[in-house]
Scaffold this active site. Structure first.
Site, PDB file in Angstrom:
ATOM      1  N   ARG A  55      33.977  57.499  50.991  1.00  0.00           N
ATOM      2  CA  ARG A  55      33.737  56.238  50.280  1.00  0.00           C
ATOM      3  C   ARG A  55      32.484  55.611  50.877  1.00  0.00           C
ATOM      4  NH1 ARG A  55      33.340  54.004  54.307  1.00  0.00           N
ATOM      5  NH2 ARG A  55      33.202  52.051  53.199  1.00  0.00           N
ATOM      6  N   GLY A  56      32.097  54.457  50.317  1.00  0.00           N
ATOM      7  CA  GLY A  56      30.851  53.813  50.740  1.00  0.00           C
ATOM      8  C   GLY A  56      29.735  54.284  49.814  1.00  0.00           C
ATOM      9  N   ALA A  57      28.958  53.308  49.302  1.00  0.00           N
ATOM     10  CA  ALA A  57      28.033  53.607  48.202  1.00  0.00           C
ATOM     11  C   ALA A  57      27.103  54.788  48.486  1.00  0.00           C
ATOM     12  CB  ALA A  57      27.220  52.353  47.894  1.00  0.00           C
ATOM     13  N   ARG A  97      34.160  56.629  40.210  1.00  0.00           N
ATOM     14  CA  ARG A  97      34.198  55.240  40.693  1.00  0.00           C
ATOM     15  C   ARG A  97      33.108  54.456  39.958  1.00  0.00           C
ATOM     16  NH1 ARG A  97      35.057  53.940  46.781  1.00  0.00           N
ATOM     17  NH2 ARG A  97      35.943  52.081  45.793  1.00  0.00           N
ATOM     18  N   GLN A 201      38.880  48.998  55.753  1.00  0.00           N
ATOM     19  CA  GLN A 201      37.720  49.802  56.164  1.00  0.00           C
ATOM     20  C   GLN A 201      37.071  49.243  57.433  1.00  0.00           C
ATOM     21  OE1 GLN A 201      38.339  48.827  53.014  1.00  0.00           O
ATOM     22  NE2 GLN A 201      37.467  50.205  51.492  1.00  0.00           N
ATOM     23  N   ASP A 242      27.230  47.582  46.892  1.00  0.00           N
ATOM     24  CA  ASP A 242      27.556  48.712  46.014  1.00  0.00           C
ATOM     25  C   ASP A 242      26.680  48.721  44.766  1.00  0.00           C
ATOM     26  OD1 ASP A 242      30.115  48.130  47.692  1.00  0.00           O
ATOM     27  OD2 ASP A 242      30.181  50.222  47.052  1.00  0.00           O
ATOM     28  N   ASN A 252      29.744  43.803  46.323  1.00  0.00           N
ATOM     29  CA  ASN A 252      30.133  44.516  47.552  1.00  0.00           C
ATOM     30  C   ASN A 252      31.648  44.348  47.689  1.00  0.00           C
ATOM     31  OD1 ASN A 252      29.392  46.048  49.924  1.00  0.00           O
ATOM     32  ND2 ASN A 252      29.997  44.260  51.103  1.00  0.00           N
ATOM     33  N   LYS A 253      32.200  44.948  48.721  1.00  0.00           N
ATOM     34  CA  LYS A 253      33.654  44.925  48.926  1.00  0.00           C
ATOM     35  C   LYS A 253      34.215  43.525  48.724  1.00  0.00           C
ATOM     36  CE  LYS A 253      35.787  47.695  49.516  1.00  0.00           C
ATOM     37  NZ  LYS A 253      36.383  48.332  48.308  1.00  0.00           N
TER      38      LYS A 253
HETATM   39  O1  MRU Z   1      35.523  50.893  48.315  1.00  0.00           O
HETATM   40  P1  MRU Z   1      34.524  51.368  49.336  1.00  0.00           P
HETATM   41  O2  MRU Z   1      35.121  51.589  50.690  1.00  0.00           O
HETATM   42  O3  MRU Z   1      33.716  52.545  48.830  1.00  0.00           O
HETATM   43  O4  MRU Z   1      33.531  50.145  49.451  1.00  0.00           O
HETATM   44  C1  MRU Z   1      32.459  50.209  50.359  1.00  0.00           C
HETATM   45  C2  MRU Z   1      31.672  48.972  50.459  1.00  0.00           C
HETATM   46  O5  MRU Z   1      31.897  47.997  49.770  1.00  0.00           O
HETATM   47  C3  MRU Z   1      30.503  49.019  51.386  1.00  0.00           C
HETATM   48  O6  MRU Z   1      30.301  47.781  51.979  1.00  0.00           O
HETATM   49  C4  MRU Z   1      29.283  49.391  50.557  1.00  0.00           C
HETATM   50  O7  MRU Z   1      29.525  50.570  49.855  1.00  0.00           O
HETATM   51  C5  MRU Z   1      28.086  49.536  51.357  1.00  0.00           C
HETATM   52  S1  MRU Z   1      27.942  51.178  51.991  1.00  0.00           S
HETATM   53  C6  MRU Z   1      26.454  51.555  52.564  1.00  0.00           C
END
Ligand code: MRU
Length: 358
Positions: A55-57, A97, A201, A242, A252-253
């Site tokens: 996960r994470g963009a 996603r 996370q 994201d 973002n999250k």
């Molecule tokens: O749902 P996730 O864990 O994929 O969400 C991740 C985030 O919101 C991060 O802060 C974001 O992707 C930045 S990653 C470089």
């Protein structure tokens, strides 16, 4: 970045005998176990994005690139069948996603590289492009660290939300990258790590990364951020992103928006750190960003390790209780002091963002 003294990226690809295996750090097992998972087909890779094994963009973007390269190698050699297989794989990966812009950005990057090539050459080109994407993230993470370094003075106490570290961007990360670099340069830095319900996370991943790097930090409950801000114990907030709209509004999250409002109320600068691949120049504003709603079980249950070392999922709510679970929220650009990109720190304003794409 180093795990137990050995260098890793969040994901990589191994090509052997005309087939590709995507290898990923299995993130739901962290911080309790460090394990590498093999994804043997593009369908496995799509599922690993969907179920958040990765996960994470940025890492989502890199793994999507690997997944499409993997599909190219799986595809038949006859041209019409090749392109129809690749198109179907593109759609499967694209649907995993919805919020992270990097996913489609990198699927399109692979498609642009292979368009018009005969299948045999397209297969080789797709693998080369997917590896180039992964290398690109590793490079921009370090550039974000260098540009953001001026925000981390000796003694800075930074707050971050979710995990935007190297697990989320292949290497270095975005939001915590300046803190990692400051620490390596011998500056005294302290990081407040929001636990980041519902999937934690921050508590699971950001804290683990910080421990590997030896960065002093403390995990706080999500609702404690305001407490520390009001007491003057937070100097700067930096989060990842994201998707950034053309006007600077940023998804973002979920919970990021609250940090931004709290930071404004307390006179604390609030920065977004993200590579330019996260900017969706075709998205006019935050209301147009698709927001993923995930399983309600993520809110109704928590997962952790019991005293005998086993992973347990336990209910923290009445049986049958309803829930809602938006995975992201949008922070309006007016709350954002600046965006730390690989090309420098820019204002979260339409004109400054447009300039990056001229
Ligand atoms: O749902 P996730 O864990 O994929 O969400 C991740 C985030 O919101 C991060 O802060 C974001 O992707 C930045 S990653 C470089």
């Amino acid at each position: 970045m180093k795990v137990f003294g050995k260098n890793y990226r969040a994901s990589w690809m191994v090509v052997r005998g005309g087939r590709a295996i995507v290898k990923v750090i299995d993130q739901p097992l962290l911080p309790h176990r460090f394990a590498i998972k093999d994804l043997r087909t593009h369908l496995d890779t799509a599922e690993a994005i969907r179920d958040m094994t990765i996960r994470g963009a940025g890492t989502i973007g890199a793994v999507a690139g690997f997944g499409l390269a993997q599909a190219c190698l799986e595809a038949p050699d006859e041209p019409a069948a090749f392109w129809s297989f690749v198109r179907a794989a593109y759609d499967t990966l694209d649907k995993t996603r919805p919020t992270a812009n990097d996913l489609k950005h990198n699927l399109d990057r692979v498609v642009m590289r292979i368009a018009g090539l005969p299948p045999a050459r397209a297969k080789r080109a797709a693998v080369a492009e997917a590896n180039a994407i992964s290398d690109w993230y590793a490079r921009v993470g370090e550039q974000i660290a260098r540009h953001g370094l001026r925000l981390i003075k000796n003694g800075t106490r930074m707050l971050t939300h979710c995990n935007a570290g190297w697990l989320a961007l292949q290497e270095w990360g975005s939001a915590p990258a300046p803190a990692y670099l400051a620490h390596r340069k011998g500056r005294k830095v302290f990081v407040w790590v929001d636990e980041t319900r519902p999937r934690c996370q921050g508590a699971n991943l950001t804290s683990w990364e910080m421990m590997q790097e030896g960065v002093p930090h403390a995990i706080i409950a999500d609702n404690a951020a305001g407490f520390f801000m009001r007491r003057g114990e937070v100097d700067v907030v930096i989060t990842g992103a994201d998707r950034i709209a053309a006007n600077g509004d940023t998804a973002n999250k979920v919970g990021t928006y609250e940090r931004a409002v709290l930071a404004r109320e307390n006179g604390i600068p609030f920065y977004i750190a993200a590579p330019t691949s996260t900017i969706d120049i075709n998205c006019r504003g935050g209301d147009d960003i698709p927001i993923e709603e995930r399983s309600h079980d993520e809110v109704l249950f928590v997962t952790g390790r019991d005293e005998r070392g086993g992973l347990q999922r336990v209910r923290v709510s009445p049986k049958g209780a309803p829930a809602r679970n938006p995975a992201f929220d949008v922070t309006p650009a007016r709350y954002i002091t600046g965006i730390i990109t690989e090309r420098g720190i820019i204002p979260a304003r339409r004109a400054a963002i447009a300039k990056l794409f001229q």
